[in-house]
Each structure stands twice: as C-alpha cells, then as structure tokens.
Design an enzyme around this catalytic site. Structure first.
Site, PDB file in Angstrom:
ATOM      1  N   GLY A 131       1.027  -1.312   0.178  1.00  0.00           N
ATOM      2  CA  GLY A 131       0.034  -0.001  -0.102  1.00  0.00           C
ATOM      3  C   GLY A 131       0.938   1.337   0.047  1.00  0.00           C
TER       4      GLY A 131
ATOM      5  CG  ASN B 228       0.050   1.230   4.585  1.00  0.00           C
ATOM      6  OD1 ASN B 228      -0.359   1.740   5.678  1.00  0.00           O
ATOM      7  ND2 ASN B 228      -0.058   1.541   3.389  1.00  0.00           N
TER       8      ASN B 228
ATOM      9  CE1 TYR C  44      -9.817   0.225   7.603  1.00  0.00           C
ATOM     10  CE2 TYR C  44      -9.917   1.043   9.946  1.00  0.00           C
ATOM     11  CZ  TYR C  44      -9.130   0.846   8.571  1.00  0.00           C
ATOM     12  OH  TYR C  44      -7.840   1.386   8.629  1.00  0.00           O
TER      13      TYR C  44
ATOM     14  CE  LYS D  61      -6.510  -1.587   9.066  1.00  0.00           C
ATOM     15  NZ  LYS D  61      -5.300  -1.783   8.443  1.00  0.00           N
TER      16      LYS D  61
ATOM     17  CB  ILE E 275      -3.843   9.504  10.137  1.00  0.00           C
ATOM     18  CG1 ILE E 275      -3.564   8.586  11.013  1.00  0.00           C
ATOM     19  CG2 ILE E 275      -2.793  10.081   9.139  1.00  0.00           C
ATOM     20  CD1 ILE E 275      -2.670   9.446  12.167  1.00  0.00           C
TER      21      ILE E 275
END
Length: 247
Positions: free
Chosen positions: A12, A90, A155, A159, A188
């Site tokens: 990524g 990533n 998601y 994770k 982020i």
C-alpha cells in the site's frame, strides 16, 4: 536510527501512510520495494520520492489479497534485492456502512485486503526470516480495531484480526530473532480520510486531546522505530498513534 543495508517491503505504498513509510525508511538508508495497486501517477510519485533520497527502489503492482500474487511478488523482490529485512503490511481499504446496509461482498472485500493480505505477505516472508534469523514485521492496525466504530464493522473486524495475527506470529518468531508489532493509528490525514466533509473532520479533531489530525509522518516515525535496532527487544506490541483519542 540507521537502516543502511536493509531492504524494506511496504505494501500500500503508493500514497498516504504507505508513501510516508517508504520515504521515512529510505531517509534512514533502507532500500525500498513498494507494493501496491492504484493510479500509475501515484506509483511514480512514490518511486520518485524514494529515489530522490539516493537508495534503490522498485515498485511492484500486486493485489496482496491474492495469495499466489503475493508469493510471486516476494520471490521477485528477493531476486531483485537479494533479501528482505523488513515487511510493513500497510495495504488497506474501507467500505463503510452500518451493518444493516452492509453487503456480504463489502465485508469480504475489506477482510480480504486488510487481514488476509497481511497474512499472505507475512506467510511469504516467514521462511526467509526464519532462515536468516532476523527480520522486522510491522502491521497497520487501527484504534477502531481496539475500540470499535459504528458504520465500520468490516474495517473494525479486519483491524482487530490484524492485532491477533500480530501477537500470534510474534510468539512464533520471537526465538528466531524476528519481531512482529502493530501500529494502531487514530484519525490520520490521508486520501482515505480526506473524502470526509469538513464538518466531520472538525468534529473528529475536536475529540482528539492533542486537538489536531495526525499526519502520515506521525505514523511513519513510529514504524521506523519498530524497524530499527532500537526496537530489537520489542515484539507483540500494539502502539497507538492517535493523539490520545483512545486513552
């Protein structure tokens, strides 16, 4: 921190946190293999950002959710660079919806890239790292994998799975001198989050004790530490990089 002579694979790596990690590790002297899928211009921008730092860099188009493709790309990287010392998992996607409206395909797609992709790439460097009795693996988790978040069941599950994967593999490889850690970013400022409205961005920022959105470089700096000799006795950890939002 000095990574001269090291070869780092970053998945990524064509934008966002991935590109920042590539640049940071390159600035410390590591040669970089960028793995990803996406726009050609994004790939070339990442390649240029790294090559400008004077290290060797190659980019490889690869869908990490495909087991065979991951195997092939790892073999190609070892052929091109002679070895791999660092793997940063990533690559990630989102398909946000309340579970009421989330389709099976949307759930499966996120699990396939975010969790299975990390498994695939880790699996393919596992034997080389065991043989050389050294290596660094850093997985990108998220604070929502710890705390959960409405509208992100897929998601969050991916994770949380990355955290479990990290701890299991850390225990398996510790005796071989290989460390496996995870970084859990908060909010982020990346292309993935820039799609949000300014109102939503401001609302999120107001909840962060440090009162600012994180930068990709904030995450890259912690990853660089975990890839360095300074972290040689750190394994199985999940380090939050979130401005305090998950305290």
């Amino acid at each position: 921190m000095d990574l001269k002579g090291k070869v780092a694979v970053v998945t990524g790596g064509y934008s966002g946190i991935g590109r920042a990690v590539c640049v940071k590790l390159a600035s410390l002297g590591a040669d970089i293999a960028i793995v990803g899928i996406g726009r050609e211009e994004d790939k070339q921008e990442s390649v240029k950002a790294v090559s400008d730092l004077g290290v060797k860099v190659e980019a490889y188009d690869c869908d990490v959710s495909n087991f065979e493709a991951g195997d092939e790309v790892v073999k190609k990287i070892i052929e091109d660079f002679s070895k791999i010392d660092i793997l940063v998992n990533n690559a990630g996607i989102t398909r946000d919806k309340l579970m009421l409206n989330m389709t099976e395909a949307e759930f499966d797609a996120v699990i396939a890239v975010n969790l299975k992709g990390a498994f695939n790439m880790t699996k393919h460097v596992y034997k080389p790292f065991m043989r050389q009795r050294s290596g660094r693996i850093v997985n990108l988790a998220s604070i929502v994998g710890i705390n959960g978040n409405a509208g992100q069941a897929n998601y969050c599950a991916s994770k949380a799975g990355v955290i479990g994967l990290t701890k299991a593999v850390a225990k398996e490889l510790a005796a071989r001198g290989v460390t496996v850690n995870a970084v859990a970013p908060g909010y982020i400022d990346t292309p993935m989050t820039q799609a949000l409205s300014d109102k939503v961005k401001d609302e999120i920022a107001s909840q962060i004790p440090m009162k600012r959105r994180g930068l990709p470089e904030d995450v890259a700096n912690v990853i660089a530490f975990l890839c360095s000799d300074y972290a040689s006795y750190v394994t199985g950890e999940v380090i939050r990089v979130d401005g305090g939002i998950a305290m």
